[in-house]
Design an enzyme around this catalytic site. Structure first.
Site, short mmCIF file in Angstrom:
data_model
loop_
_atom_site.label_atom_id
_atom_site.label_comp_id
_atom_site.label_asym_id
_atom_site.label_seq_id
_atom_site.Cartn_x
_atom_site.Cartn_y
_atom_site.Cartn_z
N ARG A 69 0.84 -1.19 0.00
CA ARG A 69 0.00 0.00 0.00
C ARG A 69 0.88 1.25 0.00
NH1 ARG A 69 -1.84 0.61 4.48
NH2 ARG A 69 -1.17 -1.30 5.52
N TYR A 197 -1.31 -3.67 -6.92
CA TYR A 197 -1.10 -4.36 -5.65
C TYR A 197 -2.39 -4.43 -4.81
CZ TYR A 197 -0.20 -5.48 -0.95
OH TYR A 197 -0.32 -6.10 0.27
N GLY A 198 -2.65 -5.56 -4.22
CA GLY A 198 -3.85 -5.87 -3.44
C GLY A 198 -4.51 -4.72 -2.71
N GLY A 199 -3.84 -4.22 -1.68
CA GLY A 199 -4.46 -3.21 -0.82
C GLY A 199 -4.84 -1.94 -1.57
N LYS A 206 -9.49 -2.47 2.09
CA LYS A 206 -9.22 -1.30 2.95
C LYS A 206 -10.04 -0.09 2.49
CE LYS A 206 -5.99 -3.73 4.89
NZ LYS A 206 -6.14 -4.42 6.13
N HIS A 226 -10.29 -2.49 11.94
CA HIS A 226 -9.19 -3.30 11.40
C HIS A 226 -8.90 -4.42 12.41
CE1 HIS A 226 -4.83 -3.31 9.64
NE2 HIS A 226 -5.61 -4.18 9.03
N SER A 248 -1.12 -3.84 10.11
CA SER A 248 -0.85 -4.82 9.06
C SER A 248 0.45 -5.57 9.35
CB SER A 248 -0.71 -4.11 7.72
OG SER A 248 -1.87 -3.38 7.43
N ALA A 249 0.43 -6.88 9.05
CA ALA A 249 1.63 -7.72 9.17
C ALA A 249 2.15 -7.84 10.60
CB ALA A 249 2.73 -7.27 8.21
N CYS A 250 1.22 -7.83 11.59
CA CYS A 250 1.60 -8.07 12.99
C CYS A 250 1.00 -9.37 13.50
CB CYS A 250 1.14 -6.93 13.87
SG CYS A 250 2.13 -5.43 13.68
N GLY A 251 0.53 -10.24 12.59
CA GLY A 251 0.09 -11.57 13.02
C GLY A 251 -1.40 -11.71 13.27
N ASP A 275 -9.07 -9.92 9.38
CA ASP A 275 -8.57 -8.58 9.06
C ASP A 275 -9.56 -7.45 9.38
OD1 ASP A 275 -6.49 -6.92 7.99
OD2 ASP A 275 -7.62 -6.70 6.13
N ASN A 365 6.39 -8.56 1.76
CA ASN A 365 4.93 -8.34 1.77
C ASN A 365 4.23 -9.22 0.72
OD1 ASN A 365 2.56 -7.04 2.76
ND2 ASN A 365 2.58 -5.63 1.02
N SER A 366 4.86 -10.34 0.36
CA SER A 366 4.19 -11.25 -0.59
C SER A 366 2.97 -11.88 0.10
CB SER A 366 5.15 -12.31 -1.09
OG SER A 366 5.75 -13.00 -0.02
N ARG A 367 1.99 -12.29 -0.69
CA ARG A 367 0.68 -12.60 -0.13
C ARG A 367 0.07 -13.86 -0.72
NH1 ARG A 367 -1.58 -8.71 3.75
NH2 ARG A 367 0.02 -7.12 3.82
O1 SAT Z 1 -2.26 -4.74 1.59
S1 SAT Z 1 -3.54 -4.80 2.31
O2 SAT Z 1 -3.94 -3.46 2.66
O3 SAT Z 1 -4.58 -5.43 1.52
C1 SAT Z 1 -3.32 -5.73 3.71
C2 SAT Z 1 -2.83 -4.94 4.86
O4 SAT Z 1 -1.97 -4.07 4.71
O5 SAT Z 1 -3.31 -5.19 5.98
MN MN Z 2 -4.99 -5.49 7.40
#
Ligand code: SAT
Ligand code: MN
Length: 586
Positions: A69, A197-199, A206, A226, A248-251, A275, A365-367
């Site tokens: 993002r 990219y996803g986000g 989001k 969130h 984001s990315a804290c588990g 999420d 940040n691969s998904r």
């Molecule tokens: O990249 S996303 O926004 O979809 C996921 C995240 O950052 O929590």
């Molecule tokens: Mn998130």
């Protein structure tokens, strides 16, 4: 072709502007999925993975400048800057539309435009909202198929109403100079260009389910957060639900699918969402939460059979992997997968990679994009129309120092203060420096669609409307020792903290009053079977210690963050004063 003329008129306006060669109306059918997959394989937008080992799985690589993002290119476009508040980038709507119109003009020439109607939450539920996303990316269509309930089901829900979120996405030239993600809360609209990219492009996530939904929620008296949602089942078979906010990315995904260790075998965690939580006051006066999504868009690196068995089992089929590494036998690999790296593979950039390579094979940040229904511990309530009743809200961050393993706020107001002042070290989920502490209220800093001081006010007001509001807690799994090693083993062992949280909600255990909140008595954290991990009562004492001097510095920083706002709710100022008094600072 859709009968709803609000959609058809809007699609006409967009196609007049973007000039696509074709328009495809997405119906969500299996035949359509096969057709689009075949097309994406032909253009290399997707690569086929090993269909024997990973049936229905595909791979996508983004542009190398487009992997997360982009918060500095994300805007809230409200008539006044004050409505967006000091923590959002703001653009005046007319100026934003002018800029965007230039960027979108002719952007789909030579390309196909897809029109995707979709639902957030299940059809017919009081939580349910409709969105329509227009995009020129098949990758987006196929991801939206996993992340939402899409196609005919959404049109049936919408009928001939105009009440839907208009999301417009075009890939554009994928350059940062021409990338913008703009939200128009008053128009129920999102315009996103220049990213794949996803986000930035799965506009349901989001953009809608947090930024626009938080604005709707304030107007309509609910919350869009969130937060993961999990059910904790005790040995008697009783399930209590917890909603927890982490940046984001804290588990969040790991916690939502937690596997209790053997010594805690009588307990079970059920996943409702990983999420986002939409939260409403139920008929019984309690807060009920629903996961608006239908899939997980999880961070791959660090996901292993040990750290998240259930995620690993979920992603074995029908999953899209983005920016991970691909092995010669067309399976996937990433750092922290818990298996030996392949001798050689293709990295996320598409370059040859060997064990000797210094670069990471998978982007941090691969998904994976994977259907929630495939999760082995998906809650049987996950699509329940009225959601699940919430016993506790948890706020968590990544703090190497300072924040104890767990503590409980003294009251709803204090809990809102704890959420409003939470901070976390930054991760790879957003572009920018990784590992710097930033304040991230309720993990919503990048996702709140309006002025955060009014968001705090909304939380406070909602608490007053509920007779027995959920208890509010803070957790930190990430405290490190002098050598920089994590003190708490985390992952499945976090169940021990969740158990204390639920015991507090049920008034089954007492606690110690401290300057920052109620702390567990160290012996009330169940340590059965933890000695093997090197965790003793002494470790717990260390994890629960409150360093007054460090907290005095912390409140200075909290204070300077809160200074950004010109009209904070009085309750928050009063909570800061009370905290200062408890710490002995004036
Ligand atoms: O990249 S996303 O926004 O979809 C996921 C995240 O950052 O929590
Ligand atoms: Mn998130």
């Amino acid at each position: 072709m859709y009968k709803n003329s609000y959609i058809t008129n809007w699609v006409k306006d967009v196609s007049d502007l973007t000039k696509p060669d074709n328009i495809v109306w997405i119906d969500g059918s299996a035949a359509e999925k096969s057709r689009l997959t075949a097309e994406a394989l032909r253009t290399n937008e997707l690569l086929e993975l090993n269909q024997e080992k990973l049936p229905g799985c595909y791979y996508h690589r983004t542009a190398i400048n487009d992997v997360a993002r982009v918060e500095h290119l994300t805007f809230i476009c409200t008539p006044t800057k004050a409505e967006a508040g000091p923590t959002n980038n703001w653009l005046e709507p007319k100026a934003a539309y002018q800029k965007l119109t230039k960027l979108f003009a002719g952007s789909m020439r030579g390309r196909t435009m897809y029109v995707i109607p979709y639902l957030m939450c299940s059809a017919g539920s009081p939580f349910c909202k409709v969105g329509v996303e227009i995009t020129d990316s098949i990758y987006v269509v196929l991801n939206m198929r996993i992340m939402t309930r899409m196609g005919q089901v959404a049109l049936d829900q919408l009928g001939d109403s105009n009440d839907f979120v208009r999301g417009l996405h075009a890939k554009g030239d994928l350059s940062e100079e021409h990338r913008m993600i703009c939200h128009f809360p008053q128009d129920n609209a999102i315009w996103s260009i220049g990213s794949g990219y996803g986000g930035n492009v799965l506009l349901s996530k989001k953009c809608f389910a947090l930024r626009l939904a938080s604005y709707m929620a304030r107007n309509e008296g609910w919350l869009a957060e969130h937060m993961l949602i999990l059910g904790l089942e005790n040995p008697k078979g009783e399930v209590s639900y917890i909603a927890a906010a982490f940046p984001s990315a804290c588990g969040k995904t790991n916690l939502a699918m937690l596997v209790p260790p053997l010594s805690q075998a009588g307990y079970k965690v059920w996943t409702v969402g990983d999420d986002i939580a939409w939260v409403r006051i139920g008929e019984d006066g309690r807060l009920w939460a629903s996961n608006p999504e239908a899939g997980f868009f999880g961070v791959a690196p660090g996901t292993s059979m040990k750290s998240n068995l259930n995620a690993m089992l979920t992603i074995q089929k029908n999953t899209i992997f983005t920016n991970v590494a691909v092995t010669p036998e067309k399976t996937v690999w990433w750092e922290g997968m818990g298996v030996e790296p392949p001798q050689n593979c293709t990295d996320w950039r598409g370059n040859p990679w060997t064990q000797a390579s210094k670069e990471k094979a998978a982007h941090p940040n691969s998904r994976f994009t994977t259907p929630a229904s495939q999760c082995p511990v998906i809650s049987k309530e996950w699509e329940s129309p009225h959601g699940v009743p919430i016993s506790a809200f948890v706020f968590g961050g990544r703090r190497a120092k300072l924040a104890p393993l767990v503590y409980q706020a003294y009251s709803w107001e204090h809990g809102v203060f704890v959420g409003a002042t939470m901070a976390s070290e930054t991760t790879a989920a957003a572009s920018g420096k990784v590992g710097v502490v930033r304040r991230d209220p309720m993990a919503m800093l990048p996702f709140c669609g309006y002025n955060m001081q009014d968001y705090f006010r909304h939380w406070l007001a909602l608490g007053k409307k509920i007779k027995n509001p959920p208890k509010i807690f803070s957790v930190n799994w990430f405290r490190t020792n002098a050598e920089g090693k994590f003190i708490w083993p985390g992952y499945g062992e976090n169940i021990r903290v969740l158990k204390w949280i639920i015991a507090r909600c049920n008034n089954e255990v007492s606690a110690v009053e401290s300057a920052i909140g109620y702390l567990p008595k160290p012996e009330d954290i169940d340590l059965t079977g933890l000695a093997a991990e090197g965790v003793t009562l002494e470790t717990i004492k260390e994890l629960l210690s409150v360093d007054t001097k460090a907290w005095v510095d912390e409140i200075k920083d909290q204070n300077s963050f809160l200074q950004k706002f010109d009209n904070l709710p009085a309750e928050l100022i009063s909570e800061l004063d009370k905290l200062k008094k408890r710490l002995g600072v004036f």
